[in-house]
Scaffold this motif. Structure first.
Motif, PDB file in Angstrom:
ATOM      1  N   VAL A 152       0.728  -1.353  -0.066  1.00  0.00           N
ATOM      2  CA  VAL A 152      -0.007  -0.042   0.078  1.00  0.00           C
ATOM      3  C   VAL A 152       0.825   1.324   0.009  1.00  0.00           C
ATOM      4  CG1 VAL A 152      -1.744   1.352   1.277  1.00  0.00           C
ATOM      5  CG2 VAL A 152      -1.899  -1.318   1.060  1.00  0.00           C
ATOM      6  N   GLN A 153       0.628   2.155  -1.010  1.00  0.00           N
ATOM      7  CA  GLN A 153       1.681   3.260  -0.995  1.00  0.00           C
ATOM      8  C   GLN A 153       0.787   4.763  -1.347  1.00  0.00           C
ATOM      9  OE1 GLN A 153       4.929   3.018  -0.931  1.00  0.00           O
ATOM     10  NE2 GLN A 153       4.902   5.306  -0.634  1.00  0.00           N
ATOM     11  N   GLY A 154       0.818   5.406  -0.190  1.00  0.00           N
ATOM     12  CA  GLY A 154       0.113   6.903  -0.492  1.00  0.00           C
ATOM     13  C   GLY A 154      -1.163   6.797  -0.524  1.00  0.00           C
ATOM     14  N   LEU A 155      -1.741   5.557   0.292  1.00  0.00           N
ATOM     15  CA  LEU A 155      -3.435   5.686   0.050  1.00  0.00           C
ATOM     16  C   LEU A 155      -4.193   6.783   0.617  1.00  0.00           C
ATOM     17  CD1 LEU A 155      -4.680   3.269  -1.511  1.00  0.00           C
ATOM     18  CD2 LEU A 155      -5.362   2.163   0.486  1.00  0.00           C
ATOM     19  N   THR A 156      -5.009   7.475  -0.066  1.00  0.00           N
ATOM     20  CA  THR A 156      -5.896   8.525   0.621  1.00  0.00           C
ATOM     21  C   THR A 156      -7.283   8.330  -0.121  1.00  0.00           C
ATOM     22  OG1 THR A 156      -3.923   9.993   0.708  1.00  0.00           O
ATOM     23  CG2 THR A 156      -6.159  11.019   0.616  1.00  0.00           C
ATOM     24  N   LYS A 157      -8.246   8.411   0.578  1.00  0.00           N
ATOM     25  CA  LYS A 157      -9.663   8.521   0.136  1.00  0.00           C
ATOM     26  C   LYS A 157     -10.379   9.343   1.021  1.00  0.00           C
ATOM     27  CE  LYS A 157     -13.345   6.741  -1.533  1.00  0.00           C
ATOM     28  NZ  LYS A 157     -13.541   7.198  -3.092  1.00  0.00           N
ATOM     29  N   MET A 158     -11.170  10.323   0.068  1.00  0.00           N
ATOM     30  CA  MET A 158     -11.785  11.542   0.636  1.00  0.00           C
ATOM     31  C   MET A 158     -13.398  11.124   0.286  1.00  0.00           C
ATOM     32  SD  MET A 158      -9.696  13.893   1.634  1.00  0.00           S
ATOM     33  CE  MET A 158     -10.814  15.374   1.508  1.00  0.00           C
ATOM     34  N   TYR A 159     -14.212  11.408   1.154  1.00  0.00           N
ATOM     35  CA  TYR A 159     -15.656  11.469   1.079  1.00  0.00           C
ATOM     36  C   TYR A 159     -16.094  12.778   1.195  1.00  0.00           C
ATOM     37  CZ  TYR A 159     -15.505   6.360   1.433  1.00  0.00           C
ATOM     38  OH  TYR A 159     -15.176   5.070   1.090  1.00  0.00           O
ATOM     39  N   GLY A 160     -16.239  13.654   0.080  1.00  0.00           N
ATOM     40  CA  GLY A 160     -16.581  14.911   0.271  1.00  0.00           C
ATOM     41  C   GLY A 160     -15.404  15.937   1.010  1.00  0.00           C
ATOM     42  N   GLY A 161     -15.549  16.422   1.943  1.00  0.00           N
ATOM     43  CA  GLY A 161     -14.451  17.116   2.653  1.00  0.00           C
ATOM     44  C   GLY A 161     -13.972  16.120   3.659  1.00  0.00           C
TER      45      GLY A 161
END
Length: 304
Positions: A4-13
């Motif tokens: 896993v590398q630099g994983l980001t998850k946004m939900y709206g803000g």
């Protein structure tokens, strides 16, 4: 291997997963820990190709999950045991999976036997299964294709003590044969028993990772007295900084001899004085994730 590398998850803000990176190696059980809402399940869903990341990537054996040919034969996934079709029998669910993966029907009976679901139970509708039985069926489905990697989210939910012991033995044997296991659980004792490596996540970010021995090894001293106020004053007078620890005691970075001399000089009678090493997974977990817990101690304005 899972990378896993630099994983980001946004939900709206809202940032559910924030620049998460880690690896799970073959031959090891990796425990994935964190409070509710910390980002564990979202991370695992991204790894399994069910949720697209906002940034970063997760690879299994060097490739994305969605690019794996016949993925069930490479990676076994159990994220929600209750998501299985309630109108089908346990045997039907495994049979359909075997057909989709091109496996011989003998694998169905092998897996039912492995997870201890009887012939009668396998013919019952899943809606009539207990949660523990659904977990066993889900594990059978994850192992059906004889994968080299397992991703399991809270697989011990609903299992009785005998079932938890069975699962622990199953995963230990799987890893010993060279398999890779990523396992999330809120049962800290089980993670402490089975995990070789531990990843702790809080507020969507990794707050600690390493081997179990590395994370549970702590320097300093655990000390406890009948009069804790006098003990705290004695340590402060000696210039020793201490903080609350498990079992209603104090922990300090000073060595036991230094602490013992300071307390003896002050004339404080001790109940316990020992090295703080091996404080335990629960204590480490609470210290690392204390500011992310829903259950905080009452503060000002709260009356008994």
């Amino acid at each position: 291997m899972i990378t896993v590398q630099g994983l980001t998850k946004m939900y709206g803000g809202f940032k559910a997963v924030d620049d998460v990176s880690f690896e799970c190696r073959p031959g090891a059980v990796t425990g994935f820990l964190g409070p509710n809402g910390a980002g564990k399940s979202t991370t695992m869903r991204i790894i399994a190709g069910l949720t697209p990341p906002t940034a970063g990537e997760a690879r299994i054996g060097g490739i994305l999950y969605q690019d794996i040919p016949n993925p069930g034969t490479q990676v076994g996934v159990l994220l929600d045991a209750s998501a299985q079709h309630g109108g089908r029998t346990g045997r039907e669910i495994l049979t359909m999976s075997a057909i989709m993966m091109g496996l011989p029907m003998s694998r169905v009976d092998e897996m039912l036997n492995l997870v201890s679901l009887t012939a009668g139970e396998s013919k019952r509708r899943v809606r009539n299964y207990s949660l523990g039985m659904r977990q066993r069926l889900g594990i059978a489905n994850a192992l059906l294709g004889d994968p080299k990697i397992l991703i399991l989210d809270e697989p011990a939910n609903g299992l009785d003590p005998a079932g938890i012991h069975w699962m622990r033995s199953l995963l230990r044997e799987y890893a010993n044969r060279g398999g890779t296991v990523l396992l999330s659980s809120h049962l800290l004792h089980e993670i402490e028993v089975i995990a070789d490596e531990i990843i702790v996540i809080g507020n969507g970010r990794i707050v600690a990772e390493g081997t179990k021995a590395e994370l549970l090894q702590t320097a300093g001293t655990f000390v406890k007295a009948g009069d804790m106020s006098a003990l705290a004053n004695a340590l402060t007078s000696a210039g020793i900084t201490a903080s609350p620890s498990g079992d209603a005691g104090l922990r300090t970075e000073a060595d036991p001899e230094t602490v013992g001399k300071a307390v003896a000089t002050a004339g404080v009678a001790l109940v316990e004085l020992r090295p703080a090493e091996g404080a335990g997974l629960e204590e480490m977990f609470l210290e690392l994730t204390g500011d992310t817990q829903r259950e905080q101690r009452p503060t000002e304005g709260v009356q008994a």
